[in-house]
Design a protein around this motif. Structure first.
Motif, PDB file in Angstrom:
ATOM      1  N   CYS A 208      22.575  31.546  38.222  1.00  0.00           N
ATOM      2  CA  CYS A 208      22.656  32.396  39.406  1.00  0.00           C
ATOM      3  C   CYS A 208      22.904  33.837  38.991  1.00  0.00           C
ATOM      4  CB  CYS A 208      23.770  31.925  40.347  1.00  0.00           C
ATOM      5  SG  CYS A 208      25.426  32.079  39.649  1.00  0.00           S
ATOM      6  N   LEU A 209      22.481  34.753  39.826  1.00  0.00           N
ATOM      7  CA  LEU A 209      22.723  36.164  39.559  1.00  0.00           C
ATOM      8  C   LEU A 209      24.200  36.474  39.818  1.00  0.00           C
ATOM      9  CD1 LEU A 209      19.592  37.688  41.335  1.00  0.00           C
ATOM     10  CD2 LEU A 209      20.017  37.602  38.862  1.00  0.00           C
ATOM     11  N   PRO A 210      24.856  37.197  38.907  1.00  0.00           N
ATOM     12  CA  PRO A 210      26.280  37.492  39.095  1.00  0.00           C
ATOM     13  C   PRO A 210      26.583  38.162  40.427  1.00  0.00           C
ATOM     14  CG  PRO A 210      25.608  38.039  36.869  1.00  0.00           C
ATOM     15  CD  PRO A 210      24.355  37.692  37.621  1.00  0.00           C
ATOM     16  N   GLY A 211      25.673  39.031  40.884  1.00  0.00           N
ATOM     17  CA  GLY A 211      25.900  39.728  42.144  1.00  0.00           C
ATOM     18  C   GLY A 211      25.821  38.844  43.362  1.00  0.00           C
ATOM     19  N   THR A 212      25.474  37.569  43.157  1.00  0.00           N
ATOM     20  CA  THR A 212      25.414  36.611  44.253  1.00  0.00           C
ATOM     21  C   THR A 212      26.527  35.576  44.145  1.00  0.00           C
ATOM     22  OG1 THR A 212      23.027  36.848  44.455  1.00  0.00           O
ATOM     23  CG2 THR A 212      24.001  34.864  45.395  1.00  0.00           C
TER      24      THR A 212
ATOM     25  N   SER B 148      39.330  27.313  27.751  1.00  0.00           N
ATOM     26  CA  SER B 148      38.838  27.269  29.122  1.00  0.00           C
ATOM     27  C   SER B 148      39.815  28.034  29.999  1.00  0.00           C
ATOM     28  CB  SER B 148      38.714  25.823  29.616  1.00  0.00           C
ATOM     29  OG  SER B 148      38.261  25.791  30.959  1.00  0.00           O
ATOM     30  N   THR B 149      39.312  29.049  30.708  1.00  0.00           N
ATOM     31  CA  THR B 149      40.193  29.845  31.557  1.00  0.00           C
ATOM     32  C   THR B 149      39.413  30.352  32.766  1.00  0.00           C
ATOM     33  OG1 THR B 149      41.763  31.694  31.585  1.00  0.00           O
ATOM     34  CG2 THR B 149      39.716  32.042  30.368  1.00  0.00           C
ATOM     35  N   THR B 150      40.104  30.540  33.874  1.00  0.00           N
ATOM     36  CA  THR B 150      39.487  31.033  35.100  1.00  0.00           C
ATOM     37  C   THR B 150      40.264  32.229  35.629  1.00  0.00           C
ATOM     38  OG1 THR B 150      40.813  29.629  36.551  1.00  0.00           O
ATOM     39  CG2 THR B 150      38.747  28.704  35.710  1.00  0.00           C
ATOM     40  N   GLY B 151      39.632  32.980  36.480  1.00  0.00           N
ATOM     41  CA  GLY B 151      40.280  34.118  37.110  1.00  0.00           C
ATOM     42  C   GLY B 151      39.617  34.462  38.428  1.00  0.00           C
ATOM     43  N   ALA B 152      40.355  35.154  39.304  1.00  0.00           N
ATOM     44  CA  ALA B 152      39.818  35.562  40.602  1.00  0.00           C
ATOM     45  C   ALA B 152      39.192  36.947  40.496  1.00  0.00           C
ATOM     46  CB  ALA B 152      40.932  35.566  41.645  1.00  0.00           C
ATOM     47  N   VAL B 153      38.064  37.119  41.161  1.00  0.00           N
ATOM     48  CA  VAL B 153      37.432  38.429  41.234  1.00  0.00           C
ATOM     49  C   VAL B 153      38.241  39.299  42.198  1.00  0.00           C
ATOM     50  CG1 VAL B 153      35.334  39.695  41.828  1.00  0.00           C
ATOM     51  CG2 VAL B 153      35.175  37.403  40.815  1.00  0.00           C
ATOM     52  N   ALA B 154      38.570  40.515  41.764  1.00  0.00           N
ATOM     53  CA  ALA B 154      39.319  41.426  42.639  1.00  0.00           C
ATOM     54  C   ALA B 154      38.599  41.569  43.974  1.00  0.00           C
ATOM     55  CB  ALA B 154      39.462  42.785  41.960  1.00  0.00           C
ATOM     56  N   ASN B 155      39.352  41.394  45.067  1.00  0.00           N
ATOM     57  CA  ASN B 155      38.753  41.449  46.400  1.00  0.00           C
ATOM     58  C   ASN B 155      39.450  42.547  47.196  1.00  0.00           C
ATOM     59  OD1 ASN B 155      37.001  40.748  48.406  1.00  0.00           O
ATOM     60  ND2 ASN B 155      37.974  38.801  48.932  1.00  0.00           N
ATOM     61  N   ASP B 156      38.774  43.662  47.412  1.00  0.00           N
ATOM     62  CA  ASP B 156      39.351  44.805  48.093  1.00  0.00           C
ATOM     63  C   ASP B 156      38.841  44.893  49.519  1.00  0.00           C
ATOM     64  OD1 ASP B 156      40.695  45.700  45.739  1.00  0.00           O
ATOM     65  OD2 ASP B 156      38.792  46.511  45.010  1.00  0.00           O
ATOM     66  N   ARG B 157      39.745  45.114  50.450  1.00  0.00           N
ATOM     67  CA  ARG B 157      39.392  45.196  51.864  1.00  0.00           C
ATOM     68  C   ARG B 157      38.403  46.337  52.098  1.00  0.00           C
ATOM     69  NH1 ARG B 157      41.688  47.017  56.870  1.00  0.00           N
ATOM     70  NH2 ARG B 157      41.508  45.424  58.477  1.00  0.00           N
TER      71      ARG B 157
ATOM     72  N   PHE C 106      35.258  46.274  50.900  1.00  0.00           N
ATOM     73  CA  PHE C 106      34.328  46.410  49.775  1.00  0.00           C
ATOM     74  C   PHE C 106      33.697  45.061  49.423  1.00  0.00           C
ATOM     75  CE2 PHE C 106      37.098  50.056  49.344  1.00  0.00           C
ATOM     76  CZ  PHE C 106      36.237  51.067  48.943  1.00  0.00           C
ATOM     77  N   GLU C 107      32.634  45.157  48.622  1.00  0.00           N
ATOM     78  CA  GLU C 107      32.019  43.999  47.972  1.00  0.00           C
ATOM     79  C   GLU C 107      32.111  44.242  46.472  1.00  0.00           C
ATOM     80  OE1 GLU C 107      28.394  42.378  50.360  1.00  0.00           O
ATOM     81  OE2 GLU C 107      28.331  44.573  50.514  1.00  0.00           O
ATOM     82  N   THR C 108      32.656  43.266  45.746  1.00  0.00           N
ATOM     83  CA  THR C 108      32.923  43.432  44.316  1.00  0.00           C
ATOM     84  C   THR C 108      32.401  42.218  43.554  1.00  0.00           C
ATOM     85  OG1 THR C 108      34.977  44.584  44.911  1.00  0.00           O
ATOM     86  CG2 THR C 108      34.720  43.931  42.614  1.00  0.00           C
ATOM     87  N   TYR C 109      31.730  42.472  42.430  1.00  0.00           N
ATOM     88  CA  TYR C 109      31.259  41.337  41.643  1.00  0.00           C
ATOM     89  C   TYR C 109      31.476  41.579  40.153  1.00  0.00           C
ATOM     90  CZ  TYR C 109      26.871  43.575  40.053  1.00  0.00           C
ATOM     91  OH  TYR C 109      25.938  44.380  39.440  1.00  0.00           O
ATOM     92  N   VAL C 110      31.419  40.483  39.403  1.00  0.00           N
ATOM     93  CA  VAL C 110      31.591  40.542  37.950  1.00  0.00           C
ATOM     94  C   VAL C 110      30.245  40.854  37.319  1.00  0.00           C
ATOM     95  CG1 VAL C 110      32.171  39.229  35.882  1.00  0.00           C
ATOM     96  CG2 VAL C 110      33.538  38.944  37.965  1.00  0.00           C
TER      97      VAL C 110
END
Length: 280
Positions: free
Chosen positions: A183-187, A258-267, A269-273
Motif C-alpha cells: 500500500c502507498l504510505p500516504g494511504t 519487532s516494534t510499533t508506534g502511532a503516527v502523530a495525529n494533529d487536530r 491536519f492529515e499526517t503520514y509516514v
C-alpha cells in the motif's frame, strides 16, 4: 519542526541509519455529535447538548367564578445516552391543555427557551377540580421553560465511533508502490483529524500505526527508529515535510526486532509516514 517521541540516548549526528521496510494499519471513520442543537445563535463549531429539561408552570383560571390557582411545577427531562445516543425520558406533560390560543416567546438564548402559552377558553379538564369550576371548565396560562445542559463533545463522539466497527484496526499491510499487495504510505499510514465548521456536527477521524519487523540483527542490541512525517492542512493542498519522531527498540537474543508506534495525529491536519530508518 522536529517532533520528539523518545529522545533518551539518541544522537542523530552520530548514528548510522538505513531505510527499512515497514507495515501500516489504520482505524477510524466519521464521528457524529448527538443531542439537542442550540436554540439560537449556534456556536462555531455548533454544539449539541445531551439533556433537555422542560419545566411547566400552569396558572388555572376558572371563568365561571373568577377563581384561580397554580398547579405545582412539572418537569420533563429527555436525555441522550453518551455511548449509544439513545434518548430516554423522565416525567411527562400528559394531560396538559394543548388547545392554545397564543404561544409567545419571552426569552431565548442558545441554551434556554421560555414561552408563555394560553388556552382559548373553557378547556374541559374532567377530574381536575382546580378551583371549583362548574363542569371543570378552565382557562390555563402556562410558562414553559426549556434548558439544555451536558454538552456532547467530540471526545464523546470519538468514544462512540471506536466502540463500533470503526474501532477495529485494519490488517497490517506492507508499504510500497501500491502493487503486489503493498500500500502507498500516504494511504495506509495516514492519520487524519478534521475540524468542524459552521453547521457541521461530524468529523472525519483516523488513527494510524506503523510496524517494523526485522531479523538477522545483532543480538541484544538497542536501535533507534527514525520516522519521517509529512502533513498538510486537512483536505487542503500538498503534503510537506513536518518532522521526525524517534523511538528506541532492542533486538532479542536471536537478533529479531519487532516494534510499533502511532503516527502523530494533529487536530486539523492529515499526517503520514514518508519513510522509516533503522539507526545504530
Amino acid at each position: 519542526m522536529t517532533i520528539t517521541a523518545t529522545t533518551a540516548g539518541v544522537c542523530e549526528c552520530c548514528e548510522v541509519c538505513a531505510p527499512t521496510g515497514y507495515d501500516c494499519r489504520t482505524r477510524g471513520g466519521t464521528a457524529v455529535l448527538c443531542g439537542f442543537s442550540e436554540y439560537t445563535l449556534p456556536s462555531t463549531p455548533p454544539k449539541k447538548y445531551r439533556v433537555e429539561t422542560v419545566t411547566l408552570v400552569e396558572v388555572v383560571i376558572c371563568p365561571n367564578d373568577g377563581g384561580s390557582g397554580t398547579r405545582a411545577p412539572r418537569t420533563q427531562i429527555d436525555t441522550y445516552n453518551s455511548l449509544t445516543c439513545a434518548v430516554s425520558r423522565t416525567g411527562d406533560f400528559i394531560g396538559t391543555c394543548t388547545s392554545m390560543a397564543s404561544d409567545t416567546l419571552t426569552g431565548l438564548t442558545p441554551t434556554t427557551n421560555t414561552r408563555v402559552l394560553s388556552t382559548n377558553g373553557n378547556v374541559q379538564a374532567p377530574g381536575r377540580h382546580y378551583c371549583g369550576c362548574f363542569d371543570y371548565e378552565i382557562n390555563v396560562v402556562a410558562t414553559r421553560t426549556a434548558t439544555l445542559s451536558v454538552e456532547d463533545t467530540e471526545a464523546n463522539a470519538l468514544t462512540r465511533l471506536f466502540a463500533g466497527a470503526a474501532g477495529t484496526w485494519s490488517a497490517w499491510t506492507a508499504t510500497g508502490s501500491g502493487s503486489g499487495g503493498t500500500c502507498l504510505p500516504g494511504t495506509c499510514c495516514l492519520a487524519r483529524w478534521e475540524l468542524r465548521g459552521a453547521g457541521d456536527f461530524s468529523i472525519t477521524y483516523q488513527e494510524a500505526e506503523w510496524r517494523v519487523v526485522r531479523t538477522g540483527l545483532t543480538p541484544s542490541t538497542s536501535y533507534s527508529i527514525k520516522v519521517e512525517l509529512w502533513r498538510r492542512v486537512f483536505g487542503v493542498g500538498s503534503y510537506v515535510y513536518y518532522g521526525h519522531q524517534y523511538f528506541t527498540a532492542s533486538s532479542d537474543g536471536a537478533g529479531n526486532l519487532s516494534t510499533t508506534g502511532a503516527v502523530a495525529n494533529d487536530r486539523g491536519f492529515e499526517t503520514y509516514v514518508k519513510g522509516i530508518e533503522l539507526c545504530t
